[in-house]
Write an enzyme that holds these catalytic residues in place. Sequence first.
Site, PDB file in Angstrom:
ATOM      1  N   ASP A  61     -12.698  60.319  27.474  1.00  0.00           N
ATOM      2  CA  ASP A  61     -12.452  60.807  26.157  1.00  0.00           C
ATOM      3  C   ASP A  61     -13.752  60.213  25.302  1.00  0.00           C
ATOM      4  O   ASP A  61     -14.656  59.334  25.639  1.00  0.00           O
ATOM      5  CB  ASP A  61     -11.413  60.497  25.410  1.00  0.00           C
TER       6      ASP A  61
ATOM      7  N   HIS B  87     -14.278  55.994  28.504  1.00  0.00           N
ATOM      8  CA  HIS B  87     -13.831  56.037  27.073  1.00  0.00           C
ATOM      9  C   HIS B  87     -15.115  55.616  26.220  1.00  0.00           C
ATOM     10  O   HIS B  87     -15.353  54.579  25.891  1.00  0.00           O
ATOM     11  CB  HIS B  87     -12.614  54.868  26.815  1.00  0.00           C
TER      12      HIS B  87
ATOM     13  N   GLU C 141     -10.968  58.638  33.206  1.00  0.00           N
ATOM     14  CA  GLU C 141     -10.049  58.681  31.750  1.00  0.00           C
ATOM     15  C   GLU C 141     -11.174  59.115  30.486  1.00  0.00           C
ATOM     16  O   GLU C 141     -11.071  58.725  29.544  1.00  0.00           O
ATOM     17  CB  GLU C 141      -9.817  57.287  31.475  1.00  0.00           C
TER      18      GLU C 141
ATOM     19  N   GLU D  30      -9.018  47.632  35.985  1.00  0.00           N
ATOM     20  CA  GLU D  30      -9.664  46.750  35.003  1.00  0.00           C
ATOM     21  C   GLU D  30      -9.608  45.083  35.539  1.00  0.00           C
ATOM     22  O   GLU D  30      -9.349  44.204  34.616  1.00  0.00           O
ATOM     23  CB  GLU D  30      -8.998  46.574  33.813  1.00  0.00           C
TER      24      GLU D  30
ATOM     25  N   ASN E 170     -10.520  50.783  39.387  1.00  0.00           N
ATOM     26  CA  ASN E 170     -11.027  51.588  38.205  1.00  0.00           C
ATOM     27  C   ASN E 170     -11.190  50.462  37.053  1.00  0.00           C
ATOM     28  O   ASN E 170     -10.486  49.607  36.956  1.00  0.00           O
ATOM     29  CB  ASN E 170      -9.590  52.299  37.709  1.00  0.00           C
TER      30      ASN E 170
END
Length: 448
Positions: A264, A234, A262, A157, A198
Amino acid sequence: MRSLRTGLSLAAVAGTLALLFTAPAAHAADTPLRDLAAAKGKVIGTAVTGSELTGTYGDLAGAQFNSLTPGNAMKWGSVEPSQGSFNWTEADQIVAFAQAHNQQVRGHTLVWHNQNPSWLTNGSWTSAQLGSLLQNHIATEVGRYKGRITAWDVVNEPFNEDGTYRSTIWYNGLGADYIANALTWAHAADPAAKLYINDYNVEGVNAKSTGLYNLVKDLKARGVPIDGVGLQAHLIVGQVPATLQQNIQRFADLGVDVAITELDVRMALPADSAKLAQQAADFKSVVAACAAVSRCAGVTVWGFADSDSWVPGTFPGYGAATPYDDSYAPKPAYYAIAEALGGTTTTPPPSDACSATYSVQSQWNTGFTGQVTVSCSGASLSSWKANWTFGAGQQITQAWNATCTQTGSSVSCANASYNGSVPDGGSVTFGFNGSWSGSNPVPTVTLG
């Protein structure tokens, strides 16, 4: 949740019994996700918590996924909570589990602005000291797991939403080249590991992903070791970026791998069939986009069960973001992932395939012994839960082969750690003692 409605046989003295069964984690005929992914040369992974790698959670993590990401165990605050004092317990546990189950490990994460120890963030460091601390941390952690970690999220990030560098302890103290230095140090510690940057909100083509794109292009031109980019993903139900596959492809065209790291897909609670159907379509489109690009290494879900998801604690009112529900039953999203990886559509088991029988074994003036038998024919279960409401003030005083709780007249009994699995053609039984006074009336039955 794919719930199985149950037919119930009640003895004359019983309570209202509603049985909520979870669908099997994967039917006997289903091909595990990891096998479907491997056939396409892809990874299907999940973030995990080391302490939970037992029972049904551990079984699913080992059987369905070919890669594990430590959710928190490898972050700086976890491994070095006080300067020079290291705790590798959970990280080692996850790596050992992965090795035992022939899985890759994705190291997460070496350089981040969050979850750092207070001794680091509260210190007054010169640029030289800060750089030395970072180099030592990377060398120590990557070196410890040399040869056992397939890929590292080296820098996590680093960007603002407009594509500029985020103001962090690292950027402020070391400048933009902290990223290049971190990658170089990680490569020195384990030349075989794939090294990634990432970030989130970089799934589609936008200002932030373009900032990442330009950085990777520059790093490649300078000969800095960079092997891939991680798109966290996300997402919110119905909001998969239309340019996802295009974005994956443009990074691949730079000569780096791409991973969905990641994934979801959260929804406003409560979940319903329409939201779950849209969620399934979203999971399918993300996995399919990765499958369509040869340099997309694979997809990792950020926790595979809703009970282990970070979403409810971070986004109040949202949840149900993973492919499995709280009881480890596969949701439509699970089957959608399988389809995107080339699996066939699984027909849910018949609604009357599993049933429960409640009977009173014995009764006396102040109490009784009850028993419930859960049996299946034409399907199987990975876990089960029974709920009922007593009609005349009865109270459970003791239970065995199940964990039972009672609030007022409402009772909930869940399988024990050793008897959640009910095979096709098999059954399990649990029992309890209860107290009553006056009557033990025949209940009105409701089904979940």
